[in-house]
Design an enzyme around this catalytic site. Structure first.
Site, PDB file in Angstrom:
ATOM      1  CE  LYS A  77      -1.517-109.912  54.526  1.00 21.44           C
ATOM      2  NZ  LYS A  77      -1.744-108.317  54.694  1.00 21.44           N
ATOM      3  CB  SER A 152       1.576-106.861  53.087  1.00 18.00           C
ATOM      4  OG  SER A 152       0.337-106.820  53.945  1.00 18.00           O
ATOM      5  CB  SER A 176      -1.490-104.704  53.140  1.00 18.91           C
ATOM      6  OG  SER A 176      -0.345-104.173  53.180  1.00 18.91           O
TER       7      SER A 176
HETATM    8  N1  GLN Z   1       3.113-100.973  52.313  1.00 17.90           N
HETATM    9  C1  GLN Z   1       2.756-100.310  53.733  1.00 17.90           C
HETATM   10  C2  GLN Z   1       3.570-100.997  54.664  1.00 17.90           C
HETATM   11  O1  GLN Z   1       4.650-101.412  54.242  1.00 17.90           O
HETATM   12  C3  GLN Z   1       1.273-101.097  54.236  1.00 17.90           C
HETATM   13  C4  GLN Z   1       1.451-102.308  54.617  1.00 17.90           C
HETATM   14  C5  GLN Z   1      -0.036-103.117  54.958  1.00 17.90           C
HETATM   15  O2  GLN Z   1      -1.050-102.286  54.809  1.00 17.90           O
HETATM   16  N2  GLN Z   1      -0.065-104.112  55.761  1.00 17.90           N
HETATM   17  O3  GLN Z   1       3.794-100.727  55.847  1.00 17.90           O
END
Ligand code: GLN
Length: 488
Positions: A77, A152, A176
């Protein structure tokens, strides 16, 4: 079977036996990344850098000094900094940025022999649930290219699902790893907070950020998690003083008598009928395998949304203040005084969602509002963690859906941040409590889209989660199904 259909475990054995070389394997996956470019999974590849790593792996195999994962290719990532590849966090702010060092997780995998294929697309600074917040390009779900892959870590999930890499790293702050794994039909685990070092993971919300592997099977996740975890006392003071375990040792253990807690709040209004059906079937499968279902309650589940969306932006507003055009990253081309340079740099470099979170975070931390918002959120966060401890008095693992629906259409929620936030309801509680959680392919819902079963364990309970996931995967084939081949 083609190289790209093999699991990490299978590839590692073939590489060790010299049935295939690391160079051949890397070349094969790089070609797939190119022929599947329209999926948008990769942000950066560098054939020379990858092949140099692959040649080094082949040499170590020839010398007999190879690590357990020697020659296994993986992609990271783009939140992890890497010396050999650019690191952008999906943001214009870091376009073209090169780190002088590798993140600890990347360095550990490299030491185990992993060859890096490239860097994977993600929401900007990991803020998002659909990957639409990437500053560079959207990522498409290979099961239906008109849909989002989740976020994400969307690039990671798509790379694994579409066989562009046998495995990938992800990060999980509020879901994420689990949510994109669920939406793309792959297996992913977020370990207990502190298991993996955060050094070199571009920070979003430091009290929540955690790294983990995404792969096709629980066995592969167990192999990779063992290589990624471990203390890093000089570089991450929140990393746990806990040696990495060999998580593969207990994969086969019987789950006869395993008590699976089923939280009522995860099955209420808002859960799609298709997702509920798949999760119910999965729970029945566990009963056939000898597990017992125990009704439990996590009464503050709904509160995790406002709590998370106060704490995470608060921490983000502080972490992202380092991007000021002075030390690294983007700097505005034209400006007046220093303050003007800061303002223009940040206005140009950050996308809308990142700006929104910086503003929310700054607000909830500001004088007069801190007590009303940030402090209250911290108190409820503690109660959410206590609720889990209460629940774990009655059960060994907790099971439920990862998300209320399957992956939605690209654009469907892109103008509505709150709709995106609400979809995180089932992943946020474990994040706020710092507990390990995973997503296991458990069936298909509306439009033939994958559904993930979420398993949540108590602190340091990764081995048990992986064991429960592995036994499920031995009895089912959802994790083996593959999306249609989409080329060009
Ligand atoms: N969807 C969540 C956010 O927008 C989690 C994102 C994540 O775990 N990096 O913050």
């Amino acid at each position: 079977m083609s190289l790209h259909d093999l699991t990490v475990a299978q590839l590692a054995i073939m590489l060790a036996k010299k049935e295939v070389s690391a160079v051949e394997t890397a070349t094969h996956f790089l070609a797939r990344a190119t022929s599947h470019e329209s999926l948008g999974a990769y942000l950066a590849a560098d054939e020379e850098a990858t092949l140099a790593q692959a040649r080094a792996a082949d040499e170590s195999i020839a010398r007999g000094t190879a690590g357990v994962l020697a020659g296994v290719p993986m992609a990271h990532k783009d939140i992890f900094v890497t010396r050999d590849f650019p690191s952008t966090a999906g943001s214009k702010m870091l376009e073209g940025y090169r780190s002088p060092f590798d993140a600890t997780v990347v360095a550990k995998l490299t030491t185990a022999g992993v060859v890096t294929l490239g860097k994977l697309n993600c929401d900007e600074f990991a803020m998002g649930s659909s990957n639409e917040n990437s500053a560079f390009k959207p990522v498409r779900n290979p099961w239906d290219i008109s849909r989002i892959p989740g976020g994400s870590s969307g690039g990671s999930a798509v790379a694994v699902a579409a066989r562009l890499a046998p495995a990938a790293t992800g990060t999980d702050t509020g879901g994420s790893i689990r949510q994109p794994a669920s939406f793309c039909g792959v297996t992913g685990i977020k370990p207990t907070y502190g298991r993996a070092s955060r050094y070199g993971m571009i920070a979003f919300a430091s009290s929540l950020d955690q790294a983990g592997p995404m792969a096709r099977t629980a066995r592969d996740c167990a192999l990779l998690l063992g290589a990624m975890c471990g203390p890093d006392p000089d570089r991450d003071s929140t990393s746990l003083d806990l040696p990495a375990e060999d998580f593969t040792l207990s994969l086969q253990a019987s789950i006869e008598g395993l008590r699976i807690g089923v939280p009522a709040e995860f099955f209420g209004q808002g859960l799609g009928a298709d997702v509920r059906q798949a999760i119910d079937n999965a729970l029945q499968e566990y009963q056939r395998l000898g597990a017992k279902l125990v009704p439990i309650s996590l009464p503050r589940t709904e509160l995790s949304i406002p709590v998370y969306y106060i704490i995470a932006p608060a921490e983000a507003s502080s972490n992202l203040s380092r991007f000021d055009g002075v030390k690294f990253g983007h700097r505005a081309g034209q400006y007046g005084d220093l303050m003007d340079m800061y303002k223009k740099t940040r206005a140009e470099g950050f996308g809308d969602e990142v700006k929104r979170r910086i503003m929310i975070g700054t607000y909830v931390l500001s004088h007069g509002y801190y007590d009303a918002y940030y402090l209250q959120a911290q108190k409820i966060r503690r109660m959410i963690a206590d609720d889990f401890q209460q629940a774990f008095g009655q059960c060994d693992v907790i099971a439920g859906p990862v998300a209320p629906t399957v992956a939605w259409k690209i654009g469907e929620k892109s103008d509505d941040p709150v709709a995106n936030y609400l979809a995180d309801i089932f992943t946020l509680p474990a994040s706020l409590a710092g507990l390990p959680g995973m997503s296991v392919p458990a069936g298909f819902g509306e439009g033939g889209m994958p559904v993930g079963l979420q398993l949540i364990g108590n602190y340091f309970g990764e081995a048990r989660l992986l064991n429960a996931a592995h036994r499920f995967q031995q009895a089912t084939d959802f994790h083996l199904r593959r999306p249609p081949e989409i080329r060009a």
